[in-house]
Design an enzyme around this catalytic site. Structure first.
Site, PDB file in Angstrom:
ATOM      1  N   TRP A  45     -37.029 -27.377 -41.171  1.00  0.00           N
ATOM      2  CA  TRP A  45     -36.705 -27.976 -39.438  1.00  0.00           C
ATOM      3  C   TRP A  45     -38.331 -28.747 -39.073  1.00  0.00           C
ATOM      4  O   TRP A  45     -38.697 -27.398 -38.428  1.00  0.00           O
ATOM      5  CB  TRP A  45     -35.857 -28.089 -38.716  1.00  0.00           C
ATOM      6  CG  TRP A  45     -35.381 -29.135 -38.668  1.00  0.00           C
ATOM      7  CD1 TRP A  45     -34.934 -30.104 -37.538  1.00  0.00           C
ATOM      8  CD2 TRP A  45     -36.811 -29.725 -36.607  1.00  0.00           C
ATOM      9  NE1 TRP A  45     -34.998 -31.232 -37.084  1.00  0.00           N
ATOM     10  CE2 TRP A  45     -35.607 -30.767 -36.282  1.00  0.00           C
ATOM     11  CE3 TRP A  45     -37.650 -28.945 -36.118  1.00  0.00           C
ATOM     12  CZ2 TRP A  45     -36.048 -30.876 -34.559  1.00  0.00           C
ATOM     13  CZ3 TRP A  45     -38.182 -29.197 -34.477  1.00  0.00           C
ATOM     14  CH2 TRP A  45     -36.612 -30.346 -34.021  1.00  0.00           C
ATOM     15  N   LYS A  59     -21.504 -37.068 -28.478  1.00  0.00           N
ATOM     16  CA  LYS A  59     -20.567 -36.714 -29.702  1.00  0.00           C
ATOM     17  C   LYS A  59     -21.067 -37.903 -30.912  1.00  0.00           C
ATOM     18  O   LYS A  59     -21.569 -37.746 -31.611  1.00  0.00           O
ATOM     19  CB  LYS A  59     -19.566 -36.171 -30.192  1.00  0.00           C
ATOM     20  CG  LYS A  59     -18.867 -35.064 -29.169  1.00  0.00           C
ATOM     21  CD  LYS A  59     -19.332 -33.908 -30.177  1.00  0.00           C
ATOM     22  CE  LYS A  59     -20.632 -33.303 -29.934  1.00  0.00           C
ATOM     23  NZ  LYS A  59     -20.781 -32.637 -29.195  1.00  0.00           N
ATOM     24  N   GLU A  95     -25.047 -38.759 -31.515  1.00  0.00           N
ATOM     25  CA  GLU A  95     -25.781 -37.797 -32.038  1.00  0.00           C
ATOM     26  C   GLU A  95     -25.183 -38.005 -34.185  1.00  0.00           C
ATOM     27  O   GLU A  95     -25.793 -37.463 -35.426  1.00  0.00           O
ATOM     28  CB  GLU A  95     -26.078 -35.786 -32.189  1.00  0.00           C
ATOM     29  CG  GLU A  95     -24.335 -35.489 -31.786  1.00  0.00           C
ATOM     30  CD  GLU A  95     -24.936 -33.559 -31.520  1.00  0.00           C
ATOM     31  OE1 GLU A  95     -25.758 -33.021 -31.804  1.00  0.00           O
ATOM     32  OE2 GLU A  95     -23.861 -33.413 -31.122  1.00  0.00           O
ATOM     33  N   GLU A 122     -20.902 -36.754 -22.943  1.00  0.00           N
ATOM     34  CA  GLU A 122     -20.167 -34.980 -23.963  1.00  0.00           C
ATOM     35  C   GLU A 122     -19.840 -36.023 -25.368  1.00  0.00           C
ATOM     36  O   GLU A 122     -19.888 -36.054 -25.940  1.00  0.00           O
ATOM     37  CB  GLU A 122     -19.573 -34.081 -23.550  1.00  0.00           C
ATOM     38  CG  GLU A 122     -19.091 -32.923 -24.734  1.00  0.00           C
ATOM     39  CD  GLU A 122     -19.791 -32.686 -25.642  1.00  0.00           C
ATOM     40  OE1 GLU A 122     -21.292 -32.975 -25.769  1.00  0.00           O
ATOM     41  OE2 GLU A 122     -19.686 -32.282 -26.778  1.00  0.00           O
ATOM     42  N   LYS A 180     -29.592 -26.488 -35.300  1.00  0.00           N
ATOM     43  CA  LYS A 180     -28.104 -26.576 -34.699  1.00  0.00           C
ATOM     44  C   LYS A 180     -28.343 -25.947 -33.633  1.00  0.00           C
ATOM     45  O   LYS A 180     -28.433 -25.554 -33.046  1.00  0.00           O
ATOM     46  CB  LYS A 180     -27.301 -25.556 -35.986  1.00  0.00           C
ATOM     47  CG  LYS A 180     -25.595 -24.612 -35.379  1.00  0.00           C
ATOM     48  CD  LYS A 180     -24.581 -25.648 -35.093  1.00  0.00           C
ATOM     49  CE  LYS A 180     -23.968 -25.445 -34.141  1.00  0.00           C
ATOM     50  NZ  LYS A 180     -22.499 -25.983 -33.318  1.00  0.00           N
ATOM     51  N   ARG A 193     -29.671 -25.173 -39.839  1.00  0.00           N
ATOM     52  CA  ARG A 193     -30.612 -25.341 -39.087  1.00  0.00           C
ATOM     53  C   ARG A 193     -31.772 -26.036 -39.388  1.00  0.00           C
ATOM     54  O   ARG A 193     -32.668 -25.548 -38.420  1.00  0.00           O
ATOM     55  CB  ARG A 193     -31.123 -23.716 -38.862  1.00  0.00           C
ATOM     56  CG  ARG A 193     -30.422 -22.296 -38.456  1.00  0.00           C
ATOM     57  CD  ARG A 193     -30.547 -21.078 -39.143  1.00  0.00           C
ATOM     58  NE  ARG A 193     -31.835 -20.986 -38.146  1.00  0.00           N
ATOM     59  CZ  ARG A 193     -31.404 -20.894 -37.026  1.00  0.00           C
ATOM     60  NH1 ARG A 193     -29.829 -19.461 -36.319  1.00  0.00           N
ATOM     61  NH2 ARG A 193     -32.613 -20.478 -36.164  1.00  0.00           N
ATOM     62  N   CYS A 231     -35.643 -23.652 -38.492  1.00  0.00           N
ATOM     63  CA  CYS A 231     -35.258 -23.248 -39.926  1.00  0.00           C
ATOM     64  C   CYS A 231     -34.438 -22.411 -39.541  1.00  0.00           C
ATOM     65  O   CYS A 231     -34.384 -21.712 -39.204  1.00  0.00           O
ATOM     66  CB  CYS A 231     -36.874 -22.450 -40.045  1.00  0.00           C
ATOM     67  SG  CYS A 231     -38.226 -23.941 -39.545  1.00  0.00           S
ATOM     68  N   ASN A 254     -39.602 -18.806 -38.577  1.00  0.00           N
ATOM     69  CA  ASN A 254     -38.952 -20.145 -38.076  1.00  0.00           C
ATOM     70  C   ASN A 254     -39.895 -20.155 -36.869  1.00  0.00           C
ATOM     71  O   ASN A 254     -39.913 -18.853 -36.111  1.00  0.00           O
ATOM     72  CB  ASN A 254     -38.134 -19.401 -37.722  1.00  0.00           C
ATOM     73  CG  ASN A 254     -36.666 -20.371 -36.543  1.00  0.00           C
ATOM     74  OD1 ASN A 254     -37.202 -21.387 -36.279  1.00  0.00           O
ATOM     75  ND2 ASN A 254     -36.010 -19.551 -36.412  1.00  0.00           N
ATOM     76  N   GLY A 255     -40.182 -20.609 -35.732  1.00  0.00           N
ATOM     77  CA  GLY A 255     -40.884 -21.504 -34.166  1.00  0.00           C
ATOM     78  C   GLY A 255     -41.812 -21.475 -34.420  1.00  0.00           C
ATOM     79  O   GLY A 255     -42.423 -22.709 -35.804  1.00  0.00           O
ATOM     80  N   HIS A 275     -25.019 -50.748 -10.144  1.00  0.00           N
ATOM     81  CA  HIS A 275     -26.246 -50.406  -9.729  1.00  0.00           C
ATOM     82  C   HIS A 275     -26.852 -50.945 -10.986  1.00  0.00           C
ATOM     83  O   HIS A 275     -28.160 -50.393 -10.687  1.00  0.00           O
ATOM     84  CB  HIS A 275     -26.667 -48.577  -9.457  1.00  0.00           C
ATOM     85  CG  HIS A 275     -25.367 -48.497  -7.871  1.00  0.00           C
ATOM     86  ND1 HIS A 275     -25.505 -49.760  -6.586  1.00  0.00           N
ATOM     87  CD2 HIS A 275     -24.212 -48.197  -7.886  1.00  0.00           C
ATOM     88  CE1 HIS A 275     -25.182 -49.431  -5.854  1.00  0.00           C
ATOM     89  NE2 HIS A 275     -23.794 -48.076  -6.892  1.00  0.00           N
TER      90      HIS A 275
HETATM   91  O1  M6R Z   1     -26.150 -22.832 -28.714  1.00  0.00           O
HETATM   92  P1  M6R Z   1     -26.462 -23.495 -27.921  1.00  0.00           P
HETATM   93  O2  M6R Z   1     -25.014 -24.250 -26.952  1.00  0.00           O
HETATM   94  O3  M6R Z   1     -27.968 -22.907 -26.674  1.00  0.00           O
HETATM   95  O4  M6R Z   1     -27.362 -25.147 -27.766  1.00  0.00           O
HETATM   96  C1  M6R Z   1     -27.295 -26.391 -27.530  1.00  0.00           C
HETATM   97  C2  M6R Z   1     -27.577 -27.075 -27.529  1.00  0.00           C
HETATM   98  O5  M6R Z   1     -28.643 -27.610 -28.623  1.00  0.00           O
HETATM   99  C3  M6R Z   1     -26.408 -28.147 -28.296  1.00  0.00           C
HETATM  100  O6  M6R Z   1     -25.446 -28.100 -27.969  1.00  0.00           O
HETATM  101  C4  M6R Z   1     -26.836 -29.729 -29.177  1.00  0.00           C
HETATM  102  O7  M6R Z   1     -26.774 -30.528 -27.776  1.00  0.00           O
HETATM  103  C5  M6R Z   1     -25.232 -29.913 -30.055  1.00  0.00           C
HETATM  104  N1  M6R Z   1     -26.100 -31.090 -31.265  1.00  0.00           N
HETATM  105  C6  M6R Z   1     -24.089 -30.838 -29.445  1.00  0.00           C
HETATM  106  O8  M6R Z   1     -23.593 -31.281 -30.351  1.00  0.00           O
END
Ligand code: M6R
Length: 591
Positions: A73, A473, A476, A469, A586, A27, A2, A99-100, A492
């Site tokens: 959020w 990408k 998401e 990775e 984010k 956020r 948030c 936020n939290g 396996h």
């Molecule tokens: O700010 P951080 O690097 O700690 O964030 C970690 C993950 O939340 C972040 O990498 C998330 O997986 C992204 N959406 C990946 O694209």
């Protein structure tokens, strides 16, 4: 998860609040709202995107001396107008954005209801204005009321409160969720993150846990809410430019940030002293853990191969959310290398706190200077990638890889060589990103794959991390189910999923894994799979080739670029919201 933003000063309130909210939209973006004081406390809020809500209430027209605002959020309570922030006290004279998560909100709510408080929403947040109201009624002092309210809260919180009776002050509180104050001249800002006010000031104060700030247009005072004493705070100057936080002509932040990798990777250079300090921590440690979440975890996983191969160090990559289960292994001879773009990820911070309690030293690797992780670490390195606004981590990943590569090489006296390799990797990345032919090819492949239900990625050794990775990408941003696998693992079990035409991306750098990965691609093709090779040369097994440079030592940096682009183009083809994928935020500042 948030975004909260507050402003007090001489500017027109509406536009500045709207701008701050928009810059924090990454956020959380399921509802938004504003509380301001203009002939009484007023609240405007709803579910939906900021632009829609702003149009509905005409946020730009808001006038007054100060306001607090929120982009949500959802965690507790559905996405509805009632659950949107700000939340208000029974008498409607105190408003709060948060936020939290307030973990003990059920008990507090019960207690407050028994005292006659009436709740409107299903949120955990709403207990805060009611608690403050309760203590304000008793003390008549807003600051004391906040101190008393904070002492009752468990969980993680950054919140802003305003009182109709005190129309010149914003009260800001932080515990385990980020909050930063921007210092202006005749105006002050407070927000979850710096880009919200970067256009107006680079002078910032980061609040620490259990601190309360009283912010008016001409002053900021910070108190420790436990001792209630005033605290002297260090002022940081943020090294980012306004343009860094703008889209700069690109249609999406994701594309801008992918393109920025032409020059962000070498920005990790220039911290030799800190790298030496960090290497010493590694040399002094008997056990090394690399702890992170999401993309940052993938950077840790990739680097664990470098630690093993280059430096002979057993550095174990651990998902931050899983760290509690292995934390017994951590002791005062351990080093935790915590990697986080934001430096605010709750799982990472919690792991670090846990490790510190067990006597471990902490090396933080962050992008956001002044972030919580940086401040609680014994030593830190920065990646200097500039603000990353898109929810997807792209440029921070390649920079994390670069700094970890420097660190590993410093352990064996190869720092200078490694610096040259980083420069070379950046040049190769730039060539790829500037190749219209490559971009066109990837866009065409994305079009072909856009209706796929599944995409598999395989890689061996360090490329296993690249496969994970790349899959993250794709998932998401395009919502296509994608999975990364160690090439040798397919037989396996996962091979059972391969059918006629199932797309599989084989990551084949020019290293010792090449032949075996090609062999695994053969196994997939024999079962009908459609093979897209990431390689510097054609091979009979490939149905498509995305040509990559023959770089070996820094292949994770080079090989992820086409996968970031593929994910981006897949999202475009499928009409997805690129910078704000559904259900995500984010910075994940809740456990
Ligand atoms: O700010 P951080 O690097 O700690 O964030 C970690 C993950 O939340 C972040 O990498 C998330 O997986 C992204 N959406 C990946 O694209």
């Amino acid at each position: 998860m948030c975004g909260i933003f507050g402003y007090t000063g001489f500017r027109r309130l509406g536009p500045i609040i709207l701008e701050g909210l928009k810059r924090l939209e990454y956020r959380g973006y399921d509802s938004a709202g504003v509380a301001f004081i203009s002939s009484g406390l007023q609240v405007m809020k709803d579910a939906g995107k900021i632009d829609e809500i702003s149009r509905k209430f005409n946020f730009s027209g808001i006038d007054g001396k100060l306001a607090i605002s929120h982009t949500r959020w959802a965690t507790h309570g559905a996405v509805t107008q009632t659950n949107a922030h700000p939340h208000i006290s029974c008498n409607g004279r105190i408003a709060v954005v948060h936020n939290g998560i307030i973990e003990n909100y059920i008990d507090l709510k019960r207690e407050l209801i028994s005292l006659g408080h009436k709740f409107r929403s299903e949120t955990d947040t709403e207990v805060i204005p009611h608690l403050i109201e309760e203590f304000y009624r008793k003390t008549g002092d807003p600051l004391k009321a906040i101190f008393m309210a904070v002492s009752k809260l468990d969980g993680s919180f950054a919140f802003l409160a305003i009182f109709e009776d005190h129309p010149d002050r914003i009260f800001a509180v932080r515990y385990k969720s980020p909050l930063v104050i921007g210092l202006g001249d005749g105006e002050n800002f407070v927000a979850s993150d710096v880009p919200a006010f970067l256009k107006y000031t680079k002078k910032v104060i980061f609040l620490d846990d259990m601190e309360v700030a009283v912010i008016s247009r001409d002053s900021v005072e910070v108190f420790n809410s436990l001792t209630r004493e005033k605290v002297d705070k260090e002022i940081y100057i943020v090294p980012w430019s306004v343009e860094d936080a703008e889209r700069g002509g690109y249609p999406h932040f994701m594309m801008k940030e992918i393109m920025e990798q032409r020059f962000t990777i070498t920005r990790v250079l220039g911290q030799d002293d800190r790298i030496r300090e960090a290497s010493q921590l590694i040399k002094d440690a008997q056990k090394v853990f690399l702890v992170a979440a999401g993309t940052s975890y993938h950077a840790c996983l990739a680097s664990s191969y470098w630690f093993a191969e280059i430096a002979g160090v057993n550095a174990r990559a651990v998902l931050a959310s899983e760290f509690p289960s292995i934390s017994k292994l951590v002791d005062d001879k351990s080093l935790v290398i915590a990697v986080s773009q934001s430096g605010e990820t709750a799982d990472v911070l919690e792991s670090v706190r846990m490790a510190k309690k067990r006597g471990s030293k902490i090396l933080g690797i962050v992008n956001v200077v002044g972030s919580s992780l940086m401040r609680i670490s014994d030593a830190f390195l920065t990646i200097n990638a500039g603000p990353e606004i898109c929810v997807l981590a792209t440029k921070s990943y390649t920079s994390q890889l670069a700094i970890l590569y420097l660190l590993v090489n410093d352990l064996v006296g190869r720092l200078e060589n490694a610096k040259e390799e980083i420069k070379r990797a950046e040049t190769l990345v730039a060539h790829m990103l500037e190749s219209e032919a490559l971009l066109k090819d990837i866009r065409r492949i994305a079009k072909d794959l856009s209706a796929s239900e599944h995409i598999f990625l395989i890689g061996r050794g360090i490329s296993y991390a690249t496969s994970l990775e790349g899959a993250l990408k794709i998932k998401e941003v395009s919502y296509i189910h994608a999975e990364g696998f160690a090439g040798g693992e397919l037989k396996h079990g996962t091979l059972a999923l391969i059918e006629e035409g199932t797309p599989c991306i084989a990551i084949v750098p020019e290293d010792e894994t090449k032949d075996q990965t090609l062999g695994n691609a053969m196994e997939i093709k024999a079962r009908g799979g459609y093979i897209i090779g990431l390689s510097n040369e054609e091979h009979v097994v490939f149905d498509e080739l995305i040509r990559t440079p023959s770089e070996t030592s820094l292949s994770p940096i080079v090989m992820i670029i086409p996968l970031q682009l593929l994910a981006y183009y897949l999202a475009l083809e499928r009409g997805c919201n690129v910078d704000q994928p559904r259900n995500l935020a984010k910075s994940v500042t809740v456990l």
